[in-house]
Design an enzyme around this catalytic site. Structure first.
Site, PDB file in Angstrom:
ATOM      1  N   ASP A  68      44.801 -49.159  60.857  1.00 15.37           N
ATOM      2  CA  ASP A  68      45.004 -50.365  60.037  1.00 15.37           C
ATOM      3  C   ASP A  68      45.973 -49.966  58.907  1.00 15.37           C
ATOM      4  OD1 ASP A  68      42.831 -52.622  58.133  1.00 15.37           O
ATOM      5  OD2 ASP A  68      45.019 -52.423  58.292  1.00 15.37           O
ATOM      6  N   TYR A  92      38.238 -51.328  54.402  1.00 13.67           N
ATOM      7  CA  TYR A  92      38.202 -52.783  54.522  1.00 13.67           C
ATOM      8  C   TYR A  92      39.315 -53.196  55.470  1.00 13.67           C
ATOM      9  CZ  TYR A  92      38.747 -57.736  53.173  1.00 13.67           C
ATOM     10  OH  TYR A  92      38.860 -59.111  53.175  1.00 13.67           O
ATOM     11  N   LYS A 143      51.183 -57.365  54.527  1.00 13.94           N
ATOM     12  CA  LYS A 143      51.697 -57.109  53.177  1.00 13.94           C
ATOM     13  C   LYS A 143      53.214 -56.864  53.188  1.00 13.94           C
ATOM     14  CE  LYS A 143      47.143 -55.385  51.776  1.00 13.94           C
ATOM     15  NZ  LYS A 143      46.591 -56.223  50.688  1.00 13.94           N
TER      16      LYS A 143
HETATM   17  P1  KE4 Z   1      44.467 -60.030  54.408  1.00 14.52           P
HETATM   18  O1  KE4 Z   1      43.631 -60.850  55.384  1.00 14.52           O
HETATM   19  O2  KE4 Z   1      43.931 -60.086  52.998  1.00 14.52           O
HETATM   20  O3  KE4 Z   1      45.958 -60.390  54.488  1.00 14.52           O
HETATM   21  O4  KE4 Z   1      44.417 -58.508  54.861  1.00 14.52           O
HETATM   22  C1  KE4 Z   1      43.159 -57.900  55.023  1.00 14.52           C
HETATM   23  C2  KE4 Z   1      43.318 -56.388  54.924  1.00 14.52           C
HETATM   24  C3  KE4 Z   1      43.312 -55.640  56.087  1.00 14.52           C
HETATM   25  N1  KE4 Z   1      43.447 -54.289  56.059  1.00 14.52           N
HETATM   26  C4  KE4 Z   1      43.625 -53.635  54.886  1.00 14.52           C
HETATM   27  C5  KE4 Z   1      43.784 -52.143  54.895  1.00 14.52           C
HETATM   28  C6  KE4 Z   1      43.658 -54.353  53.664  1.00 14.52           C
HETATM   29  O5  KE4 Z   1      43.827 -53.681  52.499  1.00 14.52           O
HETATM   30  C7  KE4 Z   1      43.502 -55.756  53.674  1.00 14.52           C
HETATM   31  C8  KE4 Z   1      43.495 -56.580  52.414  1.00 14.52           C
HETATM   32  N2  KE4 Z   1      43.599 -55.846  51.202  1.00 14.52           N
HETATM   33  C9  KE4 Z   1      43.033 -56.471  50.018  1.00 14.52           C
HETATM   34  C10 KE4 Z   1      43.193 -55.498  48.846  1.00 14.52           C
HETATM   35  N3  KE4 Z   1      42.311 -54.429  48.931  1.00 14.52           N
HETATM   36  C11 KE4 Z   1      43.677 -57.789  49.738  1.00 14.52           C
HETATM   37  C12 KE4 Z   1      43.340 -58.364  48.372  1.00 14.52           C
HETATM   38  C13 KE4 Z   1      42.341 -59.477  48.464  1.00 14.52           C
HETATM   39  O6  KE4 Z   1      41.375 -59.374  49.244  1.00 14.52           O
HETATM   40  O7  KE4 Z   1      42.536 -60.456  47.705  1.00 14.52           O
END
Ligand code: KE4
Length: 427
Positions: free
Chosen positions: A239, A144, A267
């Site tokens: 990523d 993701y 993060k």
């Molecule tokens: P954000 O747009 O949520 O800040 O980041 C997206 C993203 C991009 N790349 C990786 C590897 C990620 O894990 C994420 C977001 N992770 C999720 C948890 N699996 C965030 C939690 C959520 O969606 O509420």
């Protein structure tokens, strides 16, 4: 089960917010529970709206490696806010942030701050397309990278076909230039590049997957990915939004000695505030506006409050922290594995540093097909048992759990005891 106050808040929230939450996974839908509404965090703990204390293994989905409400981070935020929260103009803080990040991640020769991981990956892929003049991007099933249209794509009928939307609202055209491959499948990667490498703008990968549960790269997989990209003129993008400064101070690329052409961070690198980064080879990043023709912008990008939190966090990412996280992680991993055997439950534990997943499925889990075969009902039952015993584990089989430098061996042992009791009830 959740508490009466959370239930009441959830009913109110559902009237105005889709599913009652501002991000889907928080709704506990995949584990058959209802969300606990949190009133505050402190170190390794979250406190529910009813005051109940939980040992936290979500850590805001990764950022809270120093624990919740770290005094230095809160102090940095407060101090910055007192000088104004955002100017929409460059600051010395952003220069220091760029110098700090590029020192920590030498593969990043030039970078841009944005406000979320989604923005970071979306912009990185646009820069890669602008740099190569090509359209096709490659991702891996189970990875993701945020919710940009062209990344919400499920595998076509075969690796050679282009993706189809994996979400309503994504037009076929947006998904049509995205190809999805099985994670860890080197032959499929080589086959795709041998036939279509000349059309591929970029390959984006979670170097250690967190988003199907923790799945480490197979030996040689990432090396091969970087090599086929270099050979074909495609851009390799790590990523590291989740793995960045989680599995090592300089991310998985530092841990494994790898050099992708671009990297996305979020993060931890943002200190738990809305701050993320994309960057990489100077020749690629010089394509980004106002220097080059690839447009990308953001009202609050690099704002002083977020950057202050980030710098206060990054400067505390020391060797002692990662050594402690490794000790705690090994203890948790071993304890859970012993319990699976003791209770004769089919499952496995997969961990890299302080990101860990307890899979209720036959291991090893190497790709999305194997992850998808896990018993999500049994995971849901185990998760409910852990919540009832006040151990706040991520509410999905397909997520990574995290812990912080404020967790103690006593916390880990208490979580293991709760898990042992819960597994005994799973039948
Ligand atoms: P954000 O747009 O949520 O800040 O980041 C997206 C993203 C991009 N790349 C990786 C590897 C990620 O894990 C994420 C977001 N992770 C999720 C948890 N699996 C965030 C939690 C959520 O969606 O509420």
């Amino acid at each position: 089960m959740s508490d009466p106050i959370s239930k009441g808040l959830f009913e109110r929230a559902k009237k105005l917010i889709p599913g009652g939450v501002n991000s889907p996974v928080r709704a506990f839908r995949s584990v058959g529970g209802e969300p606990i509404f949190i009133s505050r965090g402190e170190g390794a703990y979250l406190f529910g709206a009813d005051g109940a204390k939980y040992t936290d293994y979500v850590g805001s989905w990764g950022p809270m490696i120093l624990g919740h409400a770290h005094p230095a981070v809160v102090g940095a935020i407060t101090e910055a806010a007192g000088r104004g929260t955002s100017y929409g103009a460059p600051t010395e803080l952003e220069v220091r942030f760029a110098e700090t990040v590029t020192k920590l991640y030498p593969s990043i020769e030039m970078m841009r701050a944005v406000s979320s991981g989604t923005e970071a990956t979306m912009a990185a892929l646009r820069a890669a397309r602008g740099f190569t003049g090509r359209d096709v991007i490659v991702k891996f099933e189970g990875c993701y990278h945020g919710h940009a249209d062209f990344l919400l794509v499920k595998a076509g009928s075969g690796a050679m076909t282009l993706g189809v939307p994996d979400s309503a609202g994504v037009p076929n055209g947006a998904a049509g230039n995205t190809t999805t491959l099985p994670y860890n499948d080197i032959p499929a990667l080589k086959e795709l590049f041998s036939s279509r490498g000349h059309r591929i703008a970029a390959v984006i990968v979670e170097p250690v997957v967190g988003n199907m549960g923790v799945v480490p790269p197979a030996p040689g997989f990432l090396e091969e990915l970087i090599a086929v990209c270099a050979k074909s003129g495609a851009v390799s993008i790590f990523d590291e939004v989740m793995t960045g400064s989680r599995v090592a101070r300089g991310g998985y690329q530092a841990r494994a000695g790898l050099t992708p052409q671009m990297t996305c961070l979020g993060k931890i690198i943002g200190g738990g505030m809305p701050l993320a980064v994309y960057g990489g080879k100077r020749e690629i990043m010089e394509k980004v506006a106002p220097l080059g023709p690839v447009y990308q912008a953001g009202t609050l990008s690099g704002n002083p409050v977020c950057v202050s939190a980030a710098l206060a966090t990054i400067e505390r990412l020391d060797d002692a922290l990662y050594a402690k996280l490794e000790t705690l992680g090994a203890r948790l991993e071993a304890g859970l594995a012993v319990q699976l055997a003791k209770h004769k439950i089919e499952g496995c534990v997969q961990r890299v540093g302080s990101m860990i997943t307890l899979f209720f499925g036959k291991g090893p889990i190497r790709n999305f097909t194997e992850a998808s075969a896990c018993d999500t009902k049994r995971f849901g039952a185990w998760h409910r048992g852990m919540i009832e015993r006040k151990h706040y584990w991520p509410p999905s089989q397909f997520e990574a759990a995290f812990f912080s430098g404020t967790h103690t061996e006593a916390d880990i042992d208490a979580t293991l005891a709760a898990s042992d009791e819960t597994m005994a009830t799973l039948g």
